[in-house]
Design a protein around this motif. Structure first.
Motif, PDB file in Angstrom:
ATOM      1  N   ARG A  18       0.831  -1.191   0.000  1.00 24.11           N
ATOM      2  CA  ARG A  18       0.000   0.000   0.000  1.00 24.11           C
ATOM      3  C   ARG A  18       0.877   1.256   0.000  1.00 24.11           C
ATOM      4  NH1 ARG A  18      -3.729   0.034   4.866  1.00 24.11           N
ATOM      5  NH2 ARG A  18      -2.598  -1.890   4.841  1.00 24.11           N
ATOM      6  N   PHE A  19       1.945   1.224   0.791  1.00 28.82           N
ATOM      7  CA  PHE A  19       2.842   2.376   0.856  1.00 28.82           C
ATOM      8  C   PHE A  19       3.534   2.612  -0.478  1.00 28.82           C
ATOM      9  CE2 PHE A  19       7.178   3.970   1.564  1.00 28.82           C
ATOM     10  CZ  PHE A  19       6.874   5.225   2.051  1.00 28.82           C
ATOM     11  N   LEU A  20       4.012   1.544  -1.114  1.00 30.46           N
ATOM     12  CA  LEU A  20       4.746   1.670  -2.372  1.00 30.46           C
ATOM     13  C   LEU A  20       3.825   1.870  -3.574  1.00 30.46           C
ATOM     14  CD1 LEU A  20       7.470  -1.089  -1.964  1.00 30.46           C
ATOM     15  CD2 LEU A  20       7.739   1.372  -1.704  1.00 30.46           C
ATOM     16  N   GLY A  21       2.581   1.441  -3.462  1.00 30.96           N
ATOM     17  CA  GLY A  21       1.666   1.538  -4.592  1.00 30.96           C
ATOM     18  C   GLY A  21       1.713   0.315  -5.483  1.00 30.96           C
ATOM     19  N   GLY A  22       2.154  -0.792  -4.971  1.00 31.62           N
ATOM     20  CA  GLY A  22       2.260  -2.045  -5.715  1.00 31.62           C
ATOM     21  C   GLY A  22       3.285  -2.931  -5.054  1.00 31.62           C
ATOM     22  N   THR A  23       3.573  -4.041  -5.699  1.00 30.77           N
ATOM     23  CA  THR A  23       4.590  -4.932  -5.140  1.00 30.77           C
ATOM     24  C   THR A  23       5.957  -4.274  -5.275  1.00 30.77           C
ATOM     25  OG1 THR A  23       4.936  -6.075  -7.242  1.00 30.77           O
ATOM     26  CG2 THR A  23       3.228  -6.970  -5.771  1.00 30.77           C
ATOM     27  N   PRO A  24       6.863  -4.570  -4.373  1.00 28.64           N
ATOM     28  CA  PRO A  24       8.191  -3.926  -4.444  1.00 28.64           C
ATOM     29  C   PRO A  24       8.905  -4.147  -5.777  1.00 28.64           C
ATOM     30  CG  PRO A  24       7.894  -4.964  -2.309  1.00 28.64           C
ATOM     31  CD  PRO A  24       6.706  -5.361  -3.148  1.00 28.64           C
ATOM     32  N   LEU A  25       8.805  -5.339  -6.342  1.00 32.04           N
ATOM     33  CA  LEU A  25       9.483  -5.613  -7.602  1.00 32.04           C
ATOM     34  C   LEU A  25       8.875  -4.798  -8.747  1.00 32.04           C
ATOM     35  CD1 LEU A  25      11.697  -7.248  -8.939  1.00 32.04           C
ATOM     36  CD2 LEU A  25      10.033  -9.049  -9.350  1.00 32.04           C
ATOM     37  N   ALA A  26       7.547  -4.713  -8.786  1.00 32.93           N
ATOM     38  CA  ALA A  26       6.884  -3.937  -9.840  1.00 32.93           C
ATOM     39  C   ALA A  26       7.204  -2.447  -9.699  1.00 32.93           C
ATOM     40  CB  ALA A  26       5.377  -4.162  -9.788  1.00 32.93           C
ATOM     41  N   VAL A  27       7.210  -1.948  -8.479  1.00 33.15           N
ATOM     42  CA  VAL A  27       7.525  -0.536  -8.247  1.00 33.15           C
ATOM     43  C   VAL A  27       8.976  -0.251  -8.633  1.00 33.15           C
ATOM     44  CG1 VAL A  27       7.753   1.250  -6.479  1.00 33.15           C
ATOM     45  CG2 VAL A  27       5.751  -0.233  -6.500  1.00 33.15           C
ATOM     46  N   ALA A  28       9.879  -1.150  -8.276  1.00 35.49           N
ATOM     47  CA  ALA A  28      11.291  -0.972  -8.646  1.00 35.49           C
ATOM     48  C   ALA A  28      11.452  -0.947 -10.160  1.00 35.49           C
ATOM     49  CB  ALA A  28      12.135  -2.078  -8.031  1.00 35.49           C
ATOM     50  N   PHE A  29      10.755  -1.838 -10.843  1.00 37.82           N
ATOM     51  CA  PHE A  29      10.827  -1.883 -12.305  1.00 37.82           C
ATOM     52  C   PHE A  29      10.316  -0.583 -12.919  1.00 37.82           C
ATOM     53  CE2 PHE A  29       9.013  -3.097 -16.467  1.00 37.82           C
ATOM     54  CZ  PHE A  29      10.178  -3.530 -17.082  1.00 37.82           C
ATOM     55  N   ARG A  30       9.177  -0.075 -12.431  1.00 35.65           N
ATOM     56  CA  ARG A  30       8.635   1.187 -12.940  1.00 35.65           C
ATOM     57  C   ARG A  30       9.578   2.348 -12.653  1.00 35.65           C
ATOM     58  NH1 ARG A  30       2.621   0.863 -10.699  1.00 35.65           N
ATOM     59  NH2 ARG A  30       3.875   0.214  -8.961  1.00 35.65           N
ATOM     60  N   LEU A  31      10.179   2.359 -11.455  1.00 29.84           N
ATOM     61  CA  LEU A  31      11.102   3.436 -11.117  1.00 29.84           C
ATOM     62  C   LEU A  31      12.345   3.406 -12.002  1.00 29.84           C
ATOM     63  CD1 LEU A  31      10.837   3.541  -7.233  1.00 29.84           C
ATOM     64  CD2 LEU A  31       9.979   5.224  -8.867  1.00 29.84           C
ATOM     65  N   VAL A  32      12.831   2.201 -12.322  1.00 30.49           N
ATOM     66  CA  VAL A  32      13.991   2.087 -13.210  1.00 30.49           C
ATOM     67  C   VAL A  32      13.650   2.630 -14.592  1.00 30.49           C
ATOM     68  CG1 VAL A  32      15.448   0.419 -14.431  1.00 30.49           C
ATOM     69  CG2 VAL A  32      15.139   0.221 -11.972  1.00 30.49           C
ATOM     70  N   LEU A  34      11.238   4.750 -15.439  1.00 32.40           N
ATOM     71  CA  LEU A  34      11.023   6.197 -15.359  1.00 32.40           C
ATOM     72  C   LEU A  34      12.346   6.943 -15.208  1.00 32.40           C
ATOM     73  CD1 LEU A  34       8.931   8.440 -15.320  1.00 32.40           C
ATOM     74  CD2 LEU A  34       8.778   8.161 -12.855  1.00 32.40           C
ATOM     75  N   SER A  35      13.272   6.381 -14.437  1.00 29.71           N
ATOM     76  CA  SER A  35      14.584   7.013 -14.269  1.00 29.71           C
ATOM     77  C   SER A  35      15.339   7.069 -15.589  1.00 29.71           C
ATOM     78  CB  SER A  35      15.406   6.255 -13.229  1.00 29.71           C
ATOM     79  OG  SER A  35      14.799   6.346 -11.976  1.00 29.71           O
ATOM     80  N   ILE A  36      15.248   6.003 -16.378  1.00 31.70           N
ATOM     81  CA  ILE A  36      15.915   5.988 -17.683  1.00 31.70           C
ATOM     82  C   ILE A  36      15.294   7.039 -18.595  1.00 31.70           C
ATOM     83  CG2 ILE A  36      16.273   4.620 -19.774  1.00 31.70           C
ATOM     84  CD1 ILE A  36      16.593   2.178 -17.909  1.00 31.70           C
ATOM     85  N   LEU A  37      13.962   7.127 -18.602  1.00 30.25           N
ATOM     86  CA  LEU A  37      13.273   8.109 -19.434  1.00 30.25           C
ATOM     87  C   LEU A  37      13.657   9.533 -19.041  1.00 30.25           C
ATOM     88  CD1 LEU A  37      11.108   8.740 -21.596  1.00 30.25           C
ATOM     89  CD2 LEU A  37       9.450   8.747 -19.740  1.00 30.25           C
ATOM     90  N   VAL A  38      13.640   9.826 -17.753  1.00 28.97           N
ATOM     91  CA  VAL A  38      14.016  11.161 -17.280  1.00 28.97           C
ATOM     92  C   VAL A  38      15.487  11.427 -17.590  1.00 28.97           C
ATOM     93  CG1 VAL A  38      14.317  12.575 -15.213  1.00 28.97           C
ATOM     94  CG2 VAL A  38      12.202  11.299 -15.547  1.00 28.97           C
ATOM     95  N   GLY A  39      16.316  10.412 -17.460  1.00 28.85           N
ATOM     96  CA  GLY A  39      17.733  10.564 -17.788  1.00 28.85           C
ATOM     97  C   GLY A  39      17.951  10.929 -19.246  1.00 28.85           C
ATOM     98  N   VAL A  40      17.189  10.297 -20.137  1.00 31.76           N
ATOM     99  CA  VAL A  40      17.298  10.611 -21.569  1.00 31.76           C
ATOM    100  C   VAL A  40      16.892  12.057 -21.821  1.00 31.76           C
ATOM    101  CG1 VAL A  40      16.273  10.112 -23.833  1.00 31.76           C
ATOM    102  CG2 VAL A  40      17.040   8.240 -22.373  1.00 31.76           C
ATOM    103  N   VAL A  41      15.794  12.478 -21.187  1.00 32.01           N
ATOM    104  CA  VAL A  41      15.333  13.861 -21.367  1.00 32.01           C
ATOM    105  C   VAL A  41      16.364  14.846 -20.831  1.00 32.01           C
ATOM    106  CG1 VAL A  41      13.576  15.530 -20.661  1.00 32.01           C
ATOM    107  CG2 VAL A  41      12.892  13.238 -21.396  1.00 32.01           C
ATOM    108  N   LEU A  42      16.902  14.572 -19.641  1.00 36.33           N
ATOM    109  CA  LEU A  42      17.901  15.472 -19.065  1.00 36.33           C
ATOM    110  C   LEU A  42      19.178  15.493 -19.894  1.00 36.33           C
ATOM    111  CD1 LEU A  42      17.452  14.838 -15.240  1.00 36.33           C
ATOM    112  CD2 LEU A  42      16.685  16.801 -16.582  1.00 36.33           C
ATOM    113  N   ALA A  43      19.557  14.348 -20.443  1.00 35.43           N
ATOM    114  CA  ALA A  43      20.748  14.305 -21.303  1.00 35.43           C
ATOM    115  C   ALA A  43      20.513  15.110 -22.575  1.00 35.43           C
ATOM    116  CB  ALA A  43      21.108  12.869 -21.642  1.00 35.43           C
ATOM    117  N   ALA A  44      19.276  15.093 -23.077  1.00 39.21           N
ATOM    118  CA  ALA A  44      18.963  15.841 -24.298  1.00 39.21           C
ATOM    119  C   ALA A  44      19.084  17.346 -24.089  1.00 39.21           C
ATOM    120  CB  ALA A  44      17.555  15.488 -24.779  1.00 39.21           C
ATOM    121  N   ILE A  45      18.861  17.809 -22.859  1.00 42.23           N
ATOM    122  CA  ILE A  45      19.007  19.249 -22.613  1.00 42.23           C
ATOM    123  C   ILE A  45      20.378  19.585 -22.040  1.00 42.23           C
ATOM    124  CG2 ILE A  45      16.547  19.693 -22.386  1.00 42.23           C
ATOM    125  CD1 ILE A  45      16.873  19.745 -19.370  1.00 42.23           C
TER     126      ILE A  45
END
Length: 101
Positions: A18-32, A34-45
């Motif tokens: 409930r705290f994480l918003g899903g199972t820890p493995l699924a949340v970790a996968f989504r965070l990874v 999202l981090s890659i996507l944000v990293g690509v955007v930040l690298a582009a600027i």
């Protein structure tokens, strides 16, 4: 009383899920992802993860050097992103929001 309803105590994983918003493995996968996507955007600027302060200062320096062209550049990217972000946000608020409190 015969009709009393008692909630069972939550299991150890239920509170964490409930705290994480899903199972820890699924949340970790989504965070990874999202981090890659944000990293690509930040690298582009022009951001560099090893020297983020210098990258931020360099970004503002470039914006200052561009003058009013920077405002036009930012406005175009804002509109481009808003065409996607605003409708998705609006739909999530309309269809995802619980009705009444």
């Amino acid at each position: 009383m015969a009709h009393d309803v008692r909630d069972l105590p939550a299991g150890r994983g239920d509170g964490l899920n409930r705290f994480l918003g899903g199972t820890p493995l699924a949340v970790a996968f989504r965070l990874v992802l999202l981090s890659i996507l944000v990293g690509v955007v930040l690298a582009a600027i022009g951001f560099d993860p090893w020297n983020i302060i210098h990258s931020i200062r360099l970004l503002f320096q470039r914006l200052w050097d561009l003058g009013f062209d920077a405002v036009n550049w930012l406005w175009r990217y804002f509109l481009l992103g808003a065409v996607i972000v605003i409708p998705i946000w609006l739909l999530s608020r309309v269809f995802g929001a619980p009705r009444g409190r």
